[in-house]
Write an enzyme that holds these catalytic residues in place. Structure first.
Site, PDB file in Angstrom:
ATOM      1  N   HIS A 130       0.680  -1.014  -0.047  1.00 25.71           N
ATOM      2  CA  HIS A 130      -0.355  -0.289   0.014  1.00 25.71           C
ATOM      3  C   HIS A 130       0.928   1.578  -0.220  1.00 25.71           C
ATOM      4  O   HIS A 130       0.364   2.390  -1.070  1.00 25.71           O
ATOM      5  CB  HIS A 130      -0.938  -0.221   1.144  1.00 25.71           C
ATOM      6  CG  HIS A 130      -1.599   1.336   0.917  1.00 25.71           C
ATOM      7  ND1 HIS A 130      -2.984   1.215   0.949  1.00 25.71           N
ATOM      8  CD2 HIS A 130      -1.345   2.353   1.742  1.00 25.71           C
ATOM      9  CE1 HIS A 130      -3.533   2.432   1.388  1.00 25.71           C
ATOM     10  NE2 HIS A 130      -2.368   3.367   1.888  1.00 25.71           N
ATOM     11  N   GLU A 131       2.234   1.053   0.809  1.00 25.01           N
ATOM     12  CA  GLU A 131       2.542   2.608   1.147  1.00 25.01           C
ATOM     13  C   GLU A 131       3.731   2.752  -0.579  1.00 25.01           C
ATOM     14  O   GLU A 131       3.925   3.872  -0.977  1.00 25.01           O
ATOM     15  CB  GLU A 131       3.575   2.605   1.996  1.00 25.01           C
ATOM     16  CG  GLU A 131       2.565   2.580   3.936  1.00 25.01           C
ATOM     17  CD  GLU A 131       1.804   3.547   3.730  1.00 25.01           C
ATOM     18  OE1 GLU A 131       1.430   4.737   3.030  1.00 25.01           O
ATOM     19  OE2 GLU A 131       0.642   3.125   3.904  1.00 25.01           O
ATOM     20  N   HIS A 134       0.889   4.241  -2.998  1.00 17.93           N
ATOM     21  CA  HIS A 134       1.228   6.016  -2.983  1.00 17.93           C
ATOM     22  C   HIS A 134       3.234   6.279  -3.147  1.00 17.93           C
ATOM     23  O   HIS A 134       2.721   7.706  -4.574  1.00 17.93           O
ATOM     24  CB  HIS A 134       1.410   6.349  -1.476  1.00 17.93           C
ATOM     25  CG  HIS A 134       0.134   6.144  -0.855  1.00 17.93           C
ATOM     26  ND1 HIS A 134      -0.835   6.971  -1.353  1.00 17.93           N
ATOM     27  CD2 HIS A 134      -0.004   5.425   0.528  1.00 17.93           C
ATOM     28  CE1 HIS A 134      -2.022   7.132  -0.291  1.00 17.93           C
ATOM     29  NE2 HIS A 134      -2.217   6.252   0.597  1.00 17.93           N
ATOM     30  N   GLU A 200      -6.731   6.985  -0.234  1.00 17.38           N
ATOM     31  CA  GLU A 200      -6.773   5.915  -0.220  1.00 17.38           C
ATOM     32  C   GLU A 200      -6.992   4.446  -0.698  1.00 17.38           C
ATOM     33  O   GLU A 200      -6.470   3.789  -0.722  1.00 17.38           O
ATOM     34  CB  GLU A 200      -6.387   5.893   1.602  1.00 17.38           C
ATOM     35  CG  GLU A 200      -6.326   6.571   2.305  1.00 17.38           C
ATOM     36  CD  GLU A 200      -4.440   6.497   2.432  1.00 17.38           C
ATOM     37  OE1 GLU A 200      -4.494   5.288   2.772  1.00 17.38           O
ATOM     38  OE2 GLU A 200      -3.815   7.515   2.495  1.00 17.38           O
TER      39      GLU A 200
END
Length: 312
Positions: A130-131, A134, A200
């Site tokens: 997930h990071e 980003h 998100e």
């Protein structure tokens, strides 16, 4: 599009800075605020990631100090087609993580010891994916500059308490001082909200693709949200302008998907991931997908059985 969004953010932050400066010191205060904001914009572009990592006492690790965790991030970055980011660990019992950096070539990812010690290997991989999403989506520059300058606006509001009452410099008098004190923290919160919460959802989706299983991220979000509300993150409480950078809001009492929340409701994110998992399951029943899966199993492109935990 990201460049335009960042430019708009910097313009908004500069305008807010100048407005608070005017409330404190009139035209002279506004000009000083403009100069300071311009300098901070330039400084933030190059150094805001280092500032945020320092705010949370993040310690850089490598293949010798955290071999399993470092290798996990390396494999996930390769899966995503990204350069290897710098890897940091935050000595904090609250499970959480964030990414920072002005571009993929200068990115960093950070995870707390609470996350590394309380989640399974698959869940940790999903969080780091997930990071990395980003980073790949180039959210990190906007997120990091927002954190730095929103915090500066709040400090400027506090500055008004001590130096804003001079009637000779402040055309609005005590009203201007009070407005600066009240408006500044609220403005900082609004600036964080200028980064759409849909980022998100996008990072959840891409992160699930990178790690290979949406349910791992759904499980991780459920655990993090449950434990984050019970464990105080003192560094985050001291620097609330950085809250939007974390995978789950690190501030206590922030659970609602309200107008002023920096994160979507965890339940909504989990529901989206579960729907995505159903789509994955349906697609995996196709003969060509089964052949591909037999050649490329495991979240990092190979079988992961027998590996030790990343923080063991």
């Amino acid at each position: 599009m990201n460049l335009v969004r960042t430019a708009m953010l910097l313009a908004l932050m500069t305008a807010l800075f100048m407005g608070v400066g005017y409330m404190i010191g009139g035209t002279g205060g506004m000009m000083i605020a403009f100069i300071v904001a311009a300098a901070m914009n330039l400084f933030s572009y190059w150094n805001s990631d280092k500032m945020v990592l320092r705010m949370h006492n993040a310690v850089e690790v490598d293949a010798s100090t955290a071999p399993e965790f470092y290798q996990m991030v390396s494999d996930l970055a390769q899966n995503a087609g990204l350069p290897m980011p710098r890897v940091f660990v935050i000595r904090n019992a609250q499970p959480n993580a964030f990414a920072t950096g002005r571009n993929p070539e200068n990115a960093a990812v950070a995870a707390s010891t609470g996350l590394l010690e309380s989640l399974s290997e698959e869940e940790i991989a999903a969080v780091m994916a997930h990071e990395l999403a980003h980073v790949q989506n180039r959210d990190t520059l906007t997120m990091t500059i927002t954190a730095t300058l929103a915090g500066a606006i709040s400090m400027l509001g506090n500055f008004a308490l001590f130096f804003g009452g001079n009637r000779n410099n402040n055309p609005l008098g005590i009203i201007g001082v009070l407005a600066a004190i009240i408006v500044a923290p609220f403005a900082a919160m609004l600036v964080q909200m200028t980064i759409s919460r849909t980022r998100e959802y996008a990072a959840d989706k891409r992160g699930a693709e990178i790690c290979g299983n949406p349910l791992w991220l759904a499980s991780a979000l459920r655990k993090i949200a449950s434990r984050a509300g019970r464990i105080v993150n003192e560094d985050a409480e001291k620097n609330p302008a950085t809250a939007h950078m974390f995978i789950i809001n690190p501030l206590n009492g922030q659970k609602m998907d309200s107008l002023f929340s920096t994160h979507p409701a965890t339940e909504n994110r989990i529901a989206a991931l579960e729907a995505m998992a159903n789509e994955f399951a349906a697609a995996s029943q196709r003969p060509e997908a089964q052949k591909s899966r037999s050649r490329n199993s495991g979240p990092w492109g190979r079988e992961g059985a027998g590996r030790q935990g990343p923080w063991s």
